[in-house]
Design a protein around this motif. Sequence first.
Motif, mmCIF file in Angstrom:
data_model
loop_
_atom_site.group_PDB
_atom_site.id
_atom_site.type_symbol
_atom_site.label_atom_id
_atom_site.label_comp_id
_atom_site.label_asym_id
_atom_site.label_seq_id
_atom_site.Cartn_x
_atom_site.Cartn_y
_atom_site.Cartn_z
ATOM 1 N N LEU A 54 3.746 9.136 4.356
ATOM 2 C CA LEU A 54 2.923 9.604 3.115
ATOM 3 C C LEU A 54 3.404 8.414 2.139
ATOM 4 N N ILE A 55 3.200 8.941 1.176
ATOM 5 C CA ILE A 55 3.738 8.321 0.361
ATOM 6 C C ILE A 55 3.895 9.156 -1.058
ATOM 7 N N LEU A 56 4.820 9.114 -1.568
ATOM 8 C CA LEU A 56 5.031 10.529 -3.466
ATOM 9 C C LEU A 56 5.742 9.576 -3.809
ATOM 10 N N LEU A 57 4.452 8.932 -4.781
ATOM 11 C CA LEU A 57 4.602 8.010 -6.274
ATOM 12 C C LEU A 57 4.708 8.872 -7.222
ATOM 13 N N ASP A 58 5.819 8.004 -7.764
ATOM 14 C CA ASP A 58 5.832 7.878 -9.535
ATOM 15 C C ASP A 58 4.947 6.972 -10.258
ATOM 16 N N LEU A 59 4.291 7.224 -11.422
ATOM 17 C CA LEU A 59 3.426 5.700 -11.526
ATOM 18 C C LEU A 59 4.104 5.084 -12.612
ATOM 19 N N ASN A 60 4.933 6.022 -13.293
ATOM 20 C CA ASN A 60 5.728 5.553 -13.966
ATOM 21 C C ASN A 60 7.446 4.879 -13.828
ATOM 22 N N LEU A 61 7.160 3.274 -13.208
ATOM 23 C CA LEU A 61 7.968 2.731 -12.464
ATOM 24 C C LEU A 61 9.205 1.490 -13.036
ATOM 25 N N PRO A 62 10.232 1.094 -12.801
ATOM 26 C CA PRO A 62 10.783 -0.078 -13.885
ATOM 27 C C PRO A 62 9.977 -1.066 -13.939
ATOM 28 N N ASP A 63 9.790 -1.554 -12.381
ATOM 29 C CA ASP A 63 8.304 -2.740 -12.608
ATOM 30 C C ASP A 63 7.583 -2.236 -12.589
ATOM 31 N N SER A 64 6.238 -0.840 -12.344
ATOM 32 C CA SER A 64 5.059 -1.211 -12.432
ATOM 33 C C SER A 64 5.151 0.409 -13.294
ATOM 34 N N HIS A 65 3.739 0.087 -14.236
ATOM 35 C CA HIS A 65 3.231 1.279 -15.437
ATOM 36 C C HIS A 65 1.803 1.778 -14.557
ATOM 37 N N GLY A 66 1.665 2.747 -14.726
ATOM 38 C CA GLY A 66 0.106 4.021 -14.974
ATOM 39 C C GLY A 66 -0.417 3.034 -13.916
ATOM 40 N N SER A 67 -1.679 2.531 -14.521
ATOM 41 C CA SER A 67 -2.663 3.328 -12.863
ATOM 42 C C SER A 67 -2.672 1.672 -11.607
ATOM 43 N N GLU A 68 -1.856 0.364 -12.640
ATOM 44 C CA GLU A 68 -1.756 -0.574 -11.640
ATOM 45 C C GLU A 68 -0.798 -0.295 -9.960
ATOM 46 N N THR A 69 0.108 0.621 -10.613
ATOM 47 C CA THR A 69 1.276 1.267 -9.502
ATOM 48 C C THR A 69 0.758 1.543 -8.156
ATOM 49 N N PHE A 70 -1.022 2.525 -8.721
ATOM 50 C CA PHE A 70 -1.519 3.196 -7.365
ATOM 51 C C PHE A 70 -2.186 2.287 -6.907
ATOM 52 N N ARG A 71 -2.789 0.754 -7.785
ATOM 53 C CA ARG A 71 -3.619 0.536 -6.889
ATOM 54 C C ARG A 71 -2.994 -0.705 -5.802
ATOM 55 N N LYS A 72 -1.898 -0.989 -6.755
ATOM 56 C CA LYS A 72 -1.248 -1.919 -5.952
ATOM 57 C C LYS A 72 -0.162 -1.244 -4.686
ATOM 58 N N VAL A 73 -0.027 -0.147 -4.391
ATOM 59 C CA VAL A 73 0.380 0.533 -3.410
ATOM 60 C C VAL A 73 -1.233 1.137 -2.383
ATOM 61 N N LEU A 74 -2.741 1.103 -2.408
ATOM 62 C CA LEU A 74 -3.916 1.814 -2.296
ATOM 63 C C LEU A 74 -3.983 -0.302 -1.574
ATOM 64 N N GLU A 75 -4.016 -0.835 -2.140
ATOM 65 C CA GLU A 75 -3.657 -1.699 -1.404
ATOM 66 C C GLU A 75 -2.692 -3.150 -0.414
ATOM 67 N N LYS A 76 -1.764 -2.324 -0.767
ATOM 68 C CA LYS A 76 -0.902 -2.711 0.469
ATOM 69 C C LYS A 76 -1.051 -1.510 1.715
ATOM 70 N N ALA A 77 -1.284 -0.723 1.219
ATOM 71 C CA ALA A 77 -0.958 0.696 2.717
ATOM 72 C C ALA A 77 -2.301 1.701 2.334
ATOM 73 N N PRO A 78 -3.725 1.091 2.431
ATOM 74 C CA PRO A 78 -4.870 1.213 2.614
ATOM 75 C C PRO A 78 -5.238 2.845 3.621
ATOM 76 N N ASP A 79 -4.279 2.328 4.244
ATOM 77 C CA ASP A 79 -4.121 3.690 5.972
ATOM 78 C C ASP A 79 -3.214 5.058 5.875
ATOM 79 N N VAL A 80 -2.233 4.919 4.829
ATOM 80 C CA VAL A 80 -1.197 6.051 4.585
ATOM 81 C C VAL A 80 -1.999 6.860 3.090
ATOM 82 N N PRO A 81 -1.467 7.950 3.316
ATOM 83 C CA PRO A 81 -2.149 8.850 2.536
ATOM 84 C C PRO A 81 -1.228 8.824 0.868
ATOM 85 N N ILE A 82 -1.534 8.419 -0.168
ATOM 86 C CA ILE A 82 -0.744 9.233 -1.680
ATOM 87 C C ILE A 82 -1.274 10.288 -2.404
ATOM 88 N N VAL A 83 0.405 10.627 -2.405
ATOM 89 C CA VAL A 83 0.350 12.029 -3.421
ATOM 90 C C VAL A 83 1.117 11.497 -5.102
#
Lengths: 532, 133
Positions: A54-83
Amino acid sequence: MSDQPTHVLLIEDNPGDADLVRLRLVEGKTPVQVDCFNRLADGLASLTAEAPSLILLDLNLPDSHGSETFRKVLEKAPDVPIVILSGQEDEALALKAVHQGVQDYLVKGDITSKHLERAMRYAVERQALLRSLEISRKQQLEFKNQFLSHVSHELRTPLTCIHQYVSLLYDGLAGPVTPEQHDHLSTILKSVNQLHAMIRDLLEATRAEAGKIRIEQRCVALGDLLQQAVVMMQAAAQQKRVGLEIGLDRRLPLIYADPDRVLEILLNLIDNAIKFTPPEGSVVVKACLADADPAFVYVSVTDTGSGISPEAIPLIFERLYQDPNRVDGNRTGLGLGLYIAHELVTLHGGRIWVSSQPGDGSTFSFTLPVYSLAKLLLPVITQQERLRDSFVLVRVALTPLTQPPRGNWKAICQQCLQLLRRCVYVDKDLVLPPMGISGSEENLFVVASTDMARVNIMMTRIRGQLESCTELKAAGALRVTAEPLELPPVAATDSLEQQVQRVADRVTESIMHNLGCKNFAANDNHKNADRE
Amino acid sequence: MNRTKIMIVDDDPELRMALKLRLRANHYDTVSACDGYSAIALAQKEHPNLILLDLGLPAGDGYVVLKRLRDSDTLSDIPVIVLTARDPQANEDRSLEAGAAAFFQKPADNHELLEVIQATLRNASTAASSLPS
């Protein structure tokens, strides 16, 4: 959950929040192993080594912000659940993430260990469920395709038998037939052909759905195809007393398309147009260069028929759709024709649309790409955004004694190519279509990026092998020659586009010289665009 | 003068009969085989001028027959036209690569089929006569 510790990837840059989440995780009943990163890039990199539960994800990180953050994770790990761990202020964004495939979100500050444990467990369960649904959907689709392919084969066998025996009777080969019997037999034959077309469409639509339609694009004179389609449909039009006309722009360039498929699209649209046009009406087929984009030609089929209702227009290219208001008083078919046409046009890189007023006819239009040698050469003669050092144009001239039968030219070409590839180390190659002009189909041109010196050495071998190939001779090829053609060096100051264009011009020039022919239209400069 | 002989290979007896009637009406002699194994045996015995070959056959499918013909010293010159209910997308190129002169999907248009038979026979005879024996 099992006794194995749940592997949690925590991507959170605020140390306080990270510690708090870690604490809540440890407090829970489930054993967890937590890897924490404060930058998205580092978190994503860790995914390559081992996929977490499982991935626990904050959206506002030093190198990525907002919706861009979860899109990148979804793209890289489409099969891992994200909270998502969201702040009070970006709950709306977290909800949007859930719509796009994230499993859940928790608002920071409200997180209890119970909350967290429950959210995680459900996220994992839901993700597993989704995955198994997706797998079973794919299996079902595959099963359906195999089933349809099998059924259509089995249906064809008795259909062939009916077709053969009816046509024996129809042609009078089993004894004399009265005019009335002849009429009846003609009706049976027509129905057999309809059934045949339906089986073909069924298989074609299934294939389109599975993304398995193959097209073989080459250089084609669109005008010839339009003429051919109109000739083929003329009888049907006359029978219904519908006028069928053609309007060609004289400056129509050659196109890059699969001729069989384009004919299929045209026949489909014209057949439809005739079907929905009342007697004394007319159908007009037109083609011209697209005004908006010179890289495309525009083809249209206009009828004076019943038109299409506004509600039906957005749905008309859907599979199995039939406009309930469009009644042609005849059999309706499967409702697959326009869907297949849509898929075929899209595969060519074009688009298809319809404009219509109820009671005032309709116009179906589509676009097809213009043939551009430069565009086709690009992947062969360039590497890493620069022109390759050396490439050759190999010509294989086949001189058949008589007109080869249907399909034979293709077989000869394939055999030649196989031999060529065995003889020369070819990095990448482009087979130039025989210019789409019938009568010049005894020349095979291959542009290959390879070492010139090697080509020279190998050329003798190629010639020997091609000439001693009895299969090629039996197929009608008597004289086979292969010659390398060096292309001139290109000025380094030119842009890549200009360089490629220059090579394309040189290739065109060589081919024209080789063929001793004037009617090879080089579209790129529209030099000979008004070819007859 | 010897009439042109065409061998029909198909496992469906009714279709074999229909093709036979059609070809005879067009002044061809016919022989027929119902499976891959007997097709090769019959080709060796009869040495037909052309073979109409189905792909889905018992005892060695059409591709096996094509390969046997091509590998044979005596039969490799016989032109083959594939006539099958199978899907062209998966089988047309494969058949041509395996040495077939043409490919038709069932049900084929009779006029077109007869035209291609004629052209193929013409090609085969000119190619044979111009080869040094």
